[in-house]
Write an enzyme that holds these catalytic residues in place. Structure first.
Site, PDB file in Angstrom:
ATOM      1  N   LYS A 188      -9.179   2.422  -2.188  1.00 44.61           N
ATOM      2  CA  LYS A 188      -9.461   1.715  -0.922  1.00 44.61           C
ATOM      3  C   LYS A 188     -10.843   2.083  -0.382  1.00 44.61           C
ATOM      4  CE  LYS A 188      -7.109   0.844   3.532  1.00 44.61           C
ATOM      5  NZ  LYS A 188      -5.933   1.230   4.348  1.00 44.61           N
ATOM      6  N   VAL A 211      -0.285  -2.605  10.580  1.00 45.91           N
ATOM      7  CA  VAL A 211       0.331  -2.082  11.805  1.00 45.91           C
ATOM      8  C   VAL A 211      -0.111  -2.839  13.057  1.00 45.91           C
ATOM      9  CG1 VAL A 211       0.693   0.224  10.859  1.00 45.91           C
ATOM     10  CG2 VAL A 211      -1.460  -0.296  12.001  1.00 45.91           C
ATOM     11  N   GLU A 217       0.850  -1.196   0.000  1.00 43.56           N
ATOM     12  CA  GLU A 217       0.000   0.000   0.000  1.00 43.56           C
ATOM     13  C   GLU A 217       0.895   1.259   0.000  1.00 43.56           C
ATOM     14  OE1 GLU A 217      -2.122   0.029   3.702  1.00 43.56           O
ATOM     15  OE2 GLU A 217      -3.482   1.644   3.122  1.00 43.56           O
ATOM     16  N   CYS A 222      -5.278  -3.472   2.280  1.00 40.46           N
ATOM     17  CA  CYS A 222      -5.036  -3.548   3.727  1.00 40.46           C
ATOM     18  C   CYS A 222      -6.333  -3.676   4.542  1.00 40.46           C
ATOM     19  CB  CYS A 222      -4.181  -2.348   4.154  1.00 40.46           C
ATOM     20  SG  CYS A 222      -3.282  -2.673   5.708  1.00 40.46           S
TER      21      CYS A 222
HETATM   22  C1  ACM Z   1      -4.076  -0.176   7.072  1.00 41.36           C
HETATM   23  O1  ACM Z   1      -5.157  -0.216   6.495  1.00 41.36           O
HETATM   24  N1  ACM Z   1      -3.016   0.379   6.502  1.00 41.36           N
HETATM   25  C2  ACM Z   1      -3.895  -0.782   8.400  1.00 41.36           C
END
Ligand code: ACM
Length: 261
Positions: free
Chosen positions: A107, A169, A38, A142
């Site tokens: 996203k 994370v 990402e 993510c």
């Molecule tokens: C995330 O969506 N970068 C944890």
């Protein structure tokens, strides 16, 4: 076909350097599909739109990546900070196909301070037929993993492989991510990064361990927690199209959408 994940840790704010490094990786990676993390062109951690905007690019400005994918005849999925001098920014993935065509996924589910930086993605989940190989590719980014609907939507649209550019994370994803592969019977390529970024005394740490899951949710290959590293797996995309797991049960045919409303 060969599916690769490049665990790459960009330098925050150095778009020129990061694009050059991504191009080097594309040239060096012998795989039909290569998945990068990402926001790999920009770095991850920003507090607001104004501080992120200098590192935003439109998809067509990523011409070095698009050209490298075409020249090497690879499909590349790469996270980037999408936008221009004005207007919304998106946390996006460029999908650069081996014939030079491009698509962008934005996203859908924003994580933590991304809410202050990015507009919610508006492309929806889509699946692409790859030009060179008999494979249908879907993309999520993510935190989309937390919502089973993301991978399920891609699988119902026919994805054999789900690419998941990530900057993870937390550690909880290790429990749930393989389930996204298993419950949809798809290959799942999670490209994470390592390292950390600090803004205004707040540090986020990325935990590496990028992984390619089989349609049974098993680990086909994985990276370590800290180093930049590439993994490549020989996969059979067609293995995902029969959703039976015994003679009676088919994970899609057995669904009861009328009971889920
Ligand atoms: C995330 O969506 N970068 C944890």
């Amino acid at each position: 076909m060969k599916l690769a994940v490049v665990q790459y840790s960009p330098i925050r704010g150095d778009v020129t350097h990061n694009i050059a490094a991504i191009v080097d990786h594309i040239r060096a990676t012998d795989a039909n599909v290569i998945v990068f993390p990402e926001l790999a062109t920009s770095g991850y951690f920003f507090y607001d739109t104004a501080s992120a905007r200098p590192f935003a690019r439109h998809a067509e400005e990523l011409e070095e990546i698009i050209a490298a994918a075409k020249t090497a005849r690879r499909t590349v999925v790469c996270g980037f900070l999408e936008g221009g001098k004005r207007g919304p920014l998106y946390n996006s993935a460029l999908i650069a196909l081996s014939d030079g065509a491009t698509m962008v996924y934005r996203k859908t589910h924003r994580f933590y301070r991304e809410v202050d930086v990015f507009a919610p993605g508006d492309t929806g989940f889509f699946v692409i037929d790859l030009p060179d190989v008999d494979c249908r590719l879907g993309t999520m980014i993510c935190y989309d993993w937390r919502f089973p609907e993301s991978a399920r939507t891609l699988a119902l649209k026919g994805a054999d492989v789900i690419a998941c550019p990530s900057n993870l994370v937390t550690h909880i994803w290790r429990t749930a991510m393989p389930v996204r592969a298993l419950e949809n019977k798809v290959w799942l390529a999670v490209a994470n990064r390592s390292g950390e970024e600090t803004v205004s005394n707040e540090t986020v740490r990325f935990n590496g361990d990028s992984v390619i899951y089989t349609p049974a949710g098993a680990v086909a290959a994985s990276c370590g927690p800290t180093q930049d590293e590439t993994i490549i797996v020989d996969i059979d995309p067609l293995a995902t199209r029969d959703k039976h797991f015994n003679t009676y049960n088919d994970i899609f045919a057995d669904r009861r959408p009328d009971m889920y409303a």
